[in-house]
Design a protein around this motif. Structure first.
Motif: not given
Length: 256
Positions: A213-225
């Motif tokens: 979740g935190l990685r998505w907030a940084f880069y818009g890509a994540a392992d989990v939605h």
């Protein structure tokens, strides 16, 4: 409906924050220095020799994982130590006899612990900028997810502090469970890089959802939605709240 005793909450909050600044080296400086070593070794030295992951340089890719590693350990440590000290010294009975409810006690201790953890997180982000260039794709989501994670794991640490009856027990769960789960939760890699069945096995690690979740907030890509990550964190927070309510209602591990 009873009004919140803001004076009581403020007194607990200020006392806990004052303790932090009395032990500034241990509370803030040491975690920032140790995380800086990770950035030097993995970000600058090793990261410069590795390729991109999901279009992000390796040095930048590990920032959310390292941030989460520090945030989880410090949130649990701050909250557990904060409530354990009154138990150890015997002043917990003064707190229980004071005109404050369990909600106000929780707001004071968990609010202070979460504030310390978020201060540390911001310092780590500033430190990371020195070693690795990075961009934050969703800054509002990042702040929100950091706050949610800090509050949730401060609640978990609060429970550990209520449960522990020695200083050694305060360290058992963070050292033997949380830290290994964080390292195995994608802090330094994407779980999509793992072969089956290890990808599926990794989804049973709750820390995967936090880092993702935190990685998505940084880069818009994540392992989990991101919706799944947020939902799992909220469910854990509600479970922690339920446990704290039960402990104060029954007096388990508080009144002897």
């Amino acid at each position: 409906m009873n009004r919140i005793n803001l004076h009581g909450v403020r007194a607990i909050f200020h006392f806990e924050m004052a303790r932090t600044f009395r032990t500034l080296g241990q509370s803030i400086v040491a975690p920032v220095l140790s995380t800086s070593l990770y950035f030097i070794v993995f970000g600058s030295a090793i990261g410069s020799r590795m390729g991109d992951i999901d279009g992000v340089s390796y040095g930048a890719f590990i920032i959310p994982g390292l941030l989460m590693l520090s945030l989880l350990s410090e949130s649990i440590s701050n909250a557990s130590f904060g409530i354990y000290m009154p138990k150890w010294s015997g002043t917990i009975y003064e707190l229980l006899s004071a005109p404050v409810s369990w909600v106000e006690v929780l707001l004071g201790y968990v609010g202070a612990a979460a504030s310390k953890s978020l201060m540390l997180g911001l310092l780590i982000l500033a430190t990371a900028r020195v070693f690795v260039p990075y961009q934050i794709a969703h800054p509002v989501w990042m702040v929100g997810f950091l706050v949610l994670t800090a509050v949730t794991f401060c609640l978990f640490g609060f429970i550990i502090g209520l449960w522990a009856d020695s200083f050694q027990k305060l360290q058992v769960i963070p050292l033997l469970i949380i830290t290994p789960l964080t390292f195995l939760g994608g802090a330094f890699y994407s779980i999509n890089m793992l072969p089956e069945p290890w990808q599926t096995v990794s989804l049973f690690n709750p820390v995967v959802y936090l880092i993702s979740g935190l990685r998505w907030a940084f880069y818009g890509a994540a392992d989990v939605h991101i919706a799944v990550s947020t939902g799992m964190t909220l469910m854990f927070m509600l479970a922690c709240l339920a446990v704290v309510w039960w402990v104060f209602k029954t007096g388990h591990r508080i009144r002897r």
